[in-house]
Design a protein around this motif. Structure first.
Motif, PDB file in Angstrom:
ATOM      1  N   LYS A   1      16.049  -1.164-114.147  1.00  0.00           N
ATOM      2  CA  LYS A   1      16.484   0.269-113.836  1.00  0.00           C
ATOM      3  C   LYS A   1      15.125   1.018-113.785  1.00  0.00           C
ATOM      4  O   LYS A   1      14.149   0.828-114.251  1.00  0.00           O
ATOM      5  N   PRO A   2      15.371   2.363-113.161  1.00  0.00           N
ATOM      6  CA  PRO A   2      14.386   3.263-112.777  1.00  0.00           C
ATOM      7  C   PRO A   2      14.169   3.677-114.446  1.00  0.00           C
ATOM      8  O   PRO A   2      15.189   4.184-115.251  1.00  0.00           O
ATOM      9  N   GLY A   3      13.022   4.092-114.563  1.00  0.00           N
ATOM     10  CA  GLY A   3      12.761   4.812-115.786  1.00  0.00           C
ATOM     11  C   GLY A   3      13.010   6.209-115.648  1.00  0.00           C
ATOM     12  O   GLY A   3      13.011   6.754-114.617  1.00  0.00           O
ATOM     13  N   ALA A   4      13.136   6.999-116.808  1.00  0.00           N
ATOM     14  CA  ALA A   4      13.833   8.496-116.617  1.00  0.00           C
ATOM     15  C   ALA A   4      12.807   9.322-115.961  1.00  0.00           C
ATOM     16  O   ALA A   4      12.986  10.132-115.167  1.00  0.00           O
ATOM     17  N   ASP A   5      11.328   8.950-115.855  1.00  0.00           N
ATOM     18  CA  ASP A   5      10.393   9.827-115.187  1.00  0.00           C
ATOM     19  C   ASP A   5      10.300   9.474-113.687  1.00  0.00           C
ATOM     20  O   ASP A   5       9.794  10.474-112.821  1.00  0.00           O
ATOM     21  N   ASP A   6      11.162   8.548-113.182  1.00  0.00           N
ATOM     22  CA  ASP A   6      11.033   8.160-111.755  1.00  0.00           C
ATOM     23  C   ASP A   6      12.324   8.436-111.000  1.00  0.00           C
ATOM     24  O   ASP A   6      12.378   7.921-109.843  1.00  0.00           O
ATOM     25  N   VAL A   7      13.322   9.066-111.871  1.00  0.00           N
ATOM     26  CA  VAL A   7      14.696   9.434-111.265  1.00  0.00           C
ATOM     27  C   VAL A   7      14.168  10.746-110.278  1.00  0.00           C
ATOM     28  O   VAL A   7      14.011  11.844-110.817  1.00  0.00           O
ATOM     29  N   ARG A   8      14.283  10.709-108.888  1.00  0.00           N
ATOM     30  CA  ARG A   8      13.895  12.028-108.126  1.00  0.00           C
ATOM     31  C   ARG A   8      15.039  12.545-107.485  1.00  0.00           C
ATOM     32  O   ARG A   8      14.686  13.490-106.316  1.00  0.00           O
ATOM     33  N   ASP A   9      16.343  12.220-107.874  1.00  0.00           N
ATOM     34  CA  ASP A   9      17.510  12.929-107.256  1.00  0.00           C
ATOM     35  C   ASP A   9      18.424  12.944-108.152  1.00  0.00           C
ATOM     36  O   ASP A   9      18.855  11.999-108.897  1.00  0.00           O
TER      37      ASP A   9
ATOM     38  N   PRO B   1       2.784   7.220 -96.670  1.00  0.00           N
ATOM     39  CA  PRO B   1       1.254   7.142 -96.674  1.00  0.00           C
ATOM     40  C   PRO B   1       0.784   7.836 -97.923  1.00  0.00           C
ATOM     41  O   PRO B   1      -0.365   7.573 -98.319  1.00  0.00           O
ATOM     42  N   ASP B   2       1.674   8.621 -98.583  1.00  0.00           N
ATOM     43  CA  ASP B   2       1.083   9.368 -99.741  1.00  0.00           C
ATOM     44  C   ASP B   2       1.990   9.328-101.063  1.00  0.00           C
ATOM     45  O   ASP B   2       1.535  10.108-102.044  1.00  0.00           O
ATOM     46  N   LYS B   3       2.962   8.592-101.090  1.00  0.00           N
ATOM     47  CA  LYS B   3       3.688   8.431-102.213  1.00  0.00           C
ATOM     48  C   LYS B   3       4.615   7.340-102.331  1.00  0.00           C
ATOM     49  O   LYS B   3       4.908   6.417-101.212  1.00  0.00           O
ATOM     50  N   ALA B   4       4.639   6.922-103.428  1.00  0.00           N
ATOM     51  CA  ALA B   4       5.415   5.555-103.796  1.00  0.00           C
ATOM     52  C   ALA B   4       6.642   6.004-104.685  1.00  0.00           C
ATOM     53  O   ALA B   4       6.611   6.684-105.766  1.00  0.00           O
ATOM     54  N   MET B   5       7.940   5.299-104.353  1.00  0.00           N
ATOM     55  CA  MET B   5       9.275   5.711-105.234  1.00  0.00           C
ATOM     56  C   MET B   5       9.845   4.442-105.498  1.00  0.00           C
ATOM     57  O   MET B   5       9.641   3.577-104.612  1.00  0.00           O
ATOM     58  N   TYR B   6      10.663   4.597-106.596  1.00  0.00           N
ATOM     59  CA  TYR B   6      11.383   3.540-106.877  1.00  0.00           C
ATOM     60  C   TYR B   6      13.156   4.064-107.170  1.00  0.00           C
ATOM     61  O   TYR B   6      13.158   5.099-107.963  1.00  0.00           O
ATOM     62  N   GLY B   7      13.870   3.445-106.628  1.00  0.00           N
ATOM     63  CA  GLY B   7      15.318   3.922-106.795  1.00  0.00           C
ATOM     64  C   GLY B   7      15.883   4.813-105.876  1.00  0.00           C
ATOM     65  O   GLY B   7      15.167   5.397-105.145  1.00  0.00           O
TER      66      GLY B   7
ATOM     67  N   GLU C   1      -4.079  10.917-110.481  1.00  0.00           N
ATOM     68  CA  GLU C   1      -2.424  11.236-111.047  1.00  0.00           C
ATOM     69  C   GLU C   1      -2.152   9.885-111.985  1.00  0.00           C
ATOM     70  O   GLU C   1      -2.469   8.999-111.863  1.00  0.00           O
ATOM     71  N   GLU C   2      -1.056  10.367-112.867  1.00  0.00           N
ATOM     72  CA  GLU C   2      -0.850   9.328-113.855  1.00  0.00           C
ATOM     73  C   GLU C   2       0.203   8.463-113.368  1.00  0.00           C
ATOM     74  O   GLU C   2       1.312   8.878-112.616  1.00  0.00           O
ATOM     75  N   ALA C   3       0.019   7.133-113.826  1.00  0.00           N
ATOM     76  CA  ALA C   3       1.027   6.124-113.380  1.00  0.00           C
ATOM     77  C   ALA C   3       2.246   6.141-114.080  1.00  0.00           C
ATOM     78  O   ALA C   3       2.398   6.542-115.189  1.00  0.00           O
ATOM     79  N   SER C   4       3.411   5.696-113.597  1.00  0.00           N
ATOM     80  CA  SER C   4       4.766   5.699-114.126  1.00  0.00           C
ATOM     81  C   SER C   4       4.708   4.508-115.118  1.00  0.00           C
ATOM     82  O   SER C   4       3.961   3.547-115.077  1.00  0.00           O
ATOM     83  N   PRO C   5       5.385   4.883-116.323  1.00  0.00           N
ATOM     84  CA  PRO C   5       5.404   3.829-117.269  1.00  0.00           C
ATOM     85  C   PRO C   5       6.100   2.743-116.854  1.00  0.00           C
ATOM     86  O   PRO C   5       7.464   3.001-115.921  1.00  0.00           O
TER      87      PRO C   5
END
Length: 235
Positions: free
Chosen positions: A115-123, A141-147, A222-226
């Protein structure tokens, strides 16, 4: 007696040959600990590139599936939110989207996933705050996203999930062997360490996804996601 002499000479000849060739006997070291796998960005930078022709769909898209059929990915393009995927219906080619800039992307889907971590929910999923699910990773090229927001399963889940059909377009994808890299328009993907890493090596941005965990790498400074704990995944 003659036969005994032949046997003795044969043994001496074998001993001489072993000594001359430097024959050695190796034994397994019970204390040996294999080195850990490289970090995702190191893997993408160091691993050899596979031939893109073996993974081309004929539309300037490189697609593959892992050998264990847990992750399928495409190095492709996007117009806004519309991603050009050869195995899914999408609005990439709609004339209304021609005004949108074409951006190279790497897109991966998983059969089972964390499941996505709370900090990675973008919508907020149209204001509902519901339906943001894992199982999909996207790299620009400049961003990584999950979920993503969706109401159903991923194509990979429908094909290779617990109740998957094991048939369809994803079942026809070529396998990217463990440790191999593919590259398109500055983005790379590699099957390794039980999953897939994709990244923009020059920018230091990327992700790693597997059935057990995921990692987003936002780039220098930049800080990596947990990373979500193991076991927090779809059934």
């Amino acid at each position: 007696m003659e036969r005994m002499r032949r046997t003795v000479w044969g043994m001496l000849a074998a001993l001489f040959l072993a000594t001359a060739t430097g024959c050695t006997v190796t034994t397994e070291d019970p204390g040996y600990v294999p080195p850990p796998p490289p970090a995702p960005m190191d893997q993408l930078e160091q691993a050899a590139l596979a031939s893109p022709q073996d993974f081309s769909s004929g539309e300037d898209i490189l697609s593959f599936i892992t050998e264990d059929r847990t992750v399928a990915c495409s190095l492709t393009s996007a117009r806004g939110e519309h991603i050009n995927l050869p195995y899914e219906t999408n609005g990439y080619s709609d004339s209304a989207n021609n005004r949108l800039a074409i951006v190279p992307v790497a897109h991966c889907e998983l059969a089972t996933y964390p499941k996505p971590g709370a900090d990675d929910v973008r919508d907020d999923c149209a204001g509902t705050g519901l339906g943001y699910l894992g199982g999909v990773a996207l790299l620009t090229p400049d961003k990584a996203m999950y979920g993503e927001c969706r109401s159903g399963v991923t194509q990979m889940e429908a094909t290779y999930g617990p109740n998957g059909s094991r048939t369809g377009p994803l079942a026809q994808l070529p396998v990217l062997a463990d440790g191999q890299n593919l590259e398109r328009n500055g983005l790379r993907c590699s099957a390794y360490n039980g999953g897939v890493a994709c990244g923009n090596v020059s920018a230091g941005v990327g992700f790693f996804v597997s059935t057990e965990r995921y990692e987003l790498i936002p780039g220098p400074g930049e800080e990596a996601s947990p990373v979500p704990a193991e076991g927090s995944k779809t059934p």
